[in-house]
Design a protein around this motif. Sequence first.
Motif, short mmCIF file in Angstrom:
data_model
loop_
_atom_site.label_atom_id
_atom_site.label_comp_id
_atom_site.label_asym_id
_atom_site.label_seq_id
_atom_site.Cartn_x
_atom_site.Cartn_y
_atom_site.Cartn_z
N LEU A 115 0.84 -1.18 0.00
CA LEU A 115 0.00 0.00 0.00
C LEU A 115 0.88 1.23 0.00
O LEU A 115 1.94 1.24 0.60
CB LEU A 115 -0.90 0.02 1.23
CG LEU A 115 -1.99 -1.05 1.29
CD1 LEU A 115 -2.72 -0.98 2.61
CD2 LEU A 115 -2.97 -0.90 0.15
N THR A 116 0.42 2.27 -0.66
CA THR A 116 1.20 3.49 -0.72
C THR A 116 1.12 4.24 0.59
O THR A 116 0.31 3.94 1.44
CB THR A 116 0.68 4.41 -1.84
OG1 THR A 116 -0.66 4.73 -1.54
CG2 THR A 116 0.78 3.75 -3.17
N ALA A 168 4.95 3.51 3.38
CA ALA A 168 3.85 2.71 2.84
C ALA A 168 3.62 1.49 3.72
O ALA A 168 4.54 0.99 4.37
CB ALA A 168 4.17 2.28 1.42
N SER A 170 2.05 -5.07 1.99
CA SER A 170 0.87 -5.93 1.81
C SER A 170 1.15 -7.31 2.41
O SER A 170 1.52 -8.24 1.71
CB SER A 170 0.48 -6.03 0.35
OG SER A 170 1.56 -6.51 -0.40
N GLN A 215 -6.76 3.42 0.41
CA GLN A 215 -5.37 3.00 0.24
C GLN A 215 -5.26 1.92 -0.85
O GLN A 215 -4.35 1.95 -1.67
CB GLN A 215 -4.82 2.43 1.56
CG GLN A 215 -4.62 3.45 2.62
CD GLN A 215 -3.32 4.23 2.49
OE1 GLN A 215 -2.62 4.12 1.50
NE2 GLN A 215 -3.03 5.03 3.47
N THR A 216 -6.19 1.00 -0.86
CA THR A 216 -6.19 -0.07 -1.86
C THR A 216 -6.39 0.50 -3.26
O THR A 216 -5.73 0.09 -4.21
CB THR A 216 -7.28 -1.11 -1.54
OG1 THR A 216 -7.07 -1.60 -0.21
CG2 THR A 216 -7.25 -2.26 -2.52
N GLU A 258 -3.22 2.04 -4.39
CA GLU A 258 -2.26 0.99 -4.75
C GLU A 258 -2.59 0.42 -6.13
O GLU A 258 -1.70 0.25 -6.97
CB GLU A 258 -2.29 -0.12 -3.71
CG GLU A 258 -1.39 -1.29 -4.08
CD GLU A 258 -1.54 -2.46 -3.14
OE1 GLU A 258 -0.74 -3.40 -3.26
OE2 GLU A 258 -2.45 -2.46 -2.29
N GLU A 307 -1.62 2.75 -8.87
CA GLU A 307 -0.18 2.75 -9.10
C GLU A 307 0.25 1.51 -9.88
O GLU A 307 1.11 1.59 -10.75
CB GLU A 307 0.57 2.83 -7.78
CG GLU A 307 0.56 4.21 -7.19
CD GLU A 307 1.48 4.33 -5.99
OE1 GLU A 307 2.17 3.35 -5.64
OE2 GLU A 307 1.51 5.43 -5.42
#
Length: 120
Positions: free
Chosen positions: A2-3, A13, A16, A104-105, A108, A111
């Motif tokens: 996760l960022t 971050a 995961s 957050q997901t 991610e 990205e």
Amino acid sequence: MLTADPTQPDLPAIPSKRYFTIGEVSSLCDVKAHVLRYWEQEFEQIKPVKRNNRRYYQQQDIVIIRQIKDLLHNQGYTINGARQWFSSEQGSDESARYRQVIRQTIIELEEILKTLKTGS
């Protein structure tokens, strides 16, 4: 992975993985371990799994801890005020405390998509 949290860019971050030790959470949230143990007593939202006298936190716990830190350190809330914030904002909607995990997901996944498009 996760960022980093856009509201707290100075924090690393969240990797995961399923479980994190108190030392890992302390580093990820920039909060000392004794503070985490205290916050567990003060905030029912933090629910680490306890096995063999050890705490194992999950990603949603880290997100909540970061939110608590933001409320207390950046927004000037007291412990009681932060507790009320969770009760009013998140207590009324059972799924609300997971909104930040979902955000957050999404970040991610965006990205990952960006990385796939650029071929890096």
